[in-house]
Design a protein around this motif. Structure first.
Motif, mmCIF file in Angstrom:
data_model
loop_
_atom_site.group_PDB
_atom_site.id
_atom_site.type_symbol
_atom_site.label_atom_id
_atom_site.label_comp_id
_atom_site.label_asym_id
_atom_site.label_seq_id
_atom_site.Cartn_x
_atom_site.Cartn_y
_atom_site.Cartn_z
ATOM 1 N N ASN A 84 49.431 39.293 33.858
ATOM 2 C CA ASN A 84 49.463 40.714 34.203
ATOM 3 C C ASN A 84 50.862 41.125 34.686
ATOM 4 O O ASN A 84 51.295 40.685 35.745
ATOM 5 N N PRO A 85 51.541 41.945 33.907
ATOM 6 C CA PRO A 85 52.893 42.362 34.296
ATOM 7 C C PRO A 85 52.836 43.621 35.147
ATOM 8 O O PRO A 85 53.354 44.676 34.759
ATOM 9 N N CYS A 86 52.191 43.535 36.327
ATOM 10 C CA CYS A 86 51.816 44.757 37.049
ATOM 11 C C CYS A 86 52.996 45.692 37.340
ATOM 12 O O CYS A 86 52.861 46.900 37.203
ATOM 13 N N LYS A 90 53.292 49.422 35.709
ATOM 14 C CA LYS A 90 53.341 50.676 36.469
ATOM 15 C C LYS A 90 54.603 51.471 36.140
ATOM 16 O O LYS A 90 54.562 52.702 36.038
ATOM 17 N N CYS A 195 41.297 44.883 33.583
ATOM 18 C CA CYS A 195 42.510 44.560 32.834
ATOM 19 C C CYS A 195 42.407 43.101 32.387
ATOM 20 O O CYS A 195 42.395 42.197 33.221
#
Ligand code: SF4
Length: 330
Positions: A84-86, A90, A195
């Motif tokens: 997850n490349p949060c 964002k 996700c």
């Protein structure tokens, strides 16, 4: 304009602003890894109606797949616990929302982020990075935590009354639940989830997909989420439905160059073989397909064909494969 995940925090961010008389447009971003069912116009229309009826919020669905897929294999700020490349996710959403501000007549942007709520993506320094690297410096309001953060242009210009904003920070959800009651919101989704890149099993599979087929597309990302997966000796990708619902889902995902495998003489799974370069993989695929069939007698008859041939071009008499099956699985 508020970035809207559909979770309680983003709902509250909208409500807090609406309470100040501000017209809010919520933006719901979708990719094959989250909320992709809304790519379907009818589902998107229903979703918008539900959100309007339940929460009084107008939401627009925005597909950010092309930008997302270009970022996902090498996110500048790295991955979270799984794939997850949060932070970059964002940043990308904020950038996308900024590009839409004129169209919706928006004067500022907001998110439901809460200072200190998540270990990686909601720390003070990370919130700063998101606004800096998205180019939204001074423009990005986090209404739920704003009073702990530097005032943004919307507060400085008086569009938003900072003194009326709540003071929420940290991991406790108490204040959010209290606010939800205040706004009469009873029915909202549980935090997190949704996700697939943050899923321990699926993220492993996607890592393999991204690495093996760097030219992967949205259709591969969707296929990667259904059924059992095998990488065959000649490099083909085999997907096997685990039950009727998955067989039905797979039937909608057959691509132009995919081979379809079906058991012809007993009940069995629907299988898709993708990226087949070496045709001998189809024999292996047939034996794996046979392994998951309700076999009455041997051999098992498997029909194989391209999508338009409906799995009927080639018939293979297969013996169920058991020994090597686990070494192919991913
Ligand atoms: S969990 Fe997924 S959708 Fe949420 S910020 Fe991280 S990458 Fe984006």
């Amino acid at each position: 304009m508020v970035l809207f995940s559909g979770g309680l925090d983003s709902i509250l961010a909208c409500k807090v602003l609406q309470e100040q008389g501000i017209k809010v447009t919520a933006i719901k971003c979708i990719t094959p890894f989250f909320s992709y069912e809304l790519k379907d116009d009818e589902r998107a229309r229903e979703y918008k109606e539900v959100i309007r009826n339940k929460y009084g919020i107008d939401v627009e669905v925005v597909d950010i797949t092309p930008e997302y897929l270009s970022m996902i294999t090498d996110p500048p700020h790295g991955y979270g616990r799984y794939l997850n490349p949060c932070i970059d996710c964002k940043i990308l959403m904020v950038k996308k929302a900024m590009s839409l501000m004129d169209r919706y007549g928006a004067s500022f942007l907001a998110t439901g982020e809460v200072l200190g709520q998540r270990p990686m993506s909601q720390r003070r320094d990370t919130l700063r990075i998101i606004e800096r690297d998205s180019g939204a410096d001074g423009l990005l309001l986090r209404p739920l935590s704003a009073r702990f953060l530097k005032p943004t242009s919307a507060e400085e210009s008086g569009v938003v009354d900072r003194s009326m904003l709540p003071e929420i920070s940290g991991r406790s959800r108490k204040e959010q639940i209290r606010l939800a009651e205040h706004y009469g919101i009873k029915d909202y989704p549980a935090p997190a989830g949704g996700c697939v890149l943050a899923d321990p099993i699926l993220s492993k599979r996607f890592k393999r997909i991204f690495y093996t087929w760097p030219d992967f597309g949205p259709e591969d990302c969707v296929l990667g989420q259904v059924g059992r997966h095998f990488m065959l000796p000649g490099g083909s990708w085999l997907v096997v439905g685990r039950n009727r619902a998955e067989n039905q889902a797979l039937a909608t995902l057959i691509g132009e160059n995919d081979y379809v495998l079906k058991v012809l003489d007993c009940p069995g799974p629907l299988c898709i073989a993708r990226r087949v370069k070496d045709k001998s993989d189809l024999v292996v695929a047939a034996s794996i397909c046979a392994r998951y069939a309700k076999v009455k007698s041997l051999p098992v008859t498997i029909g194989v064909g391209l999508r338009d041939e409906k799995g009927q071009n080639l018939v293979i008499d297969a013996i169920p494969e058991d020994n090597k099956i686990h070494s192919y699985m991913f």
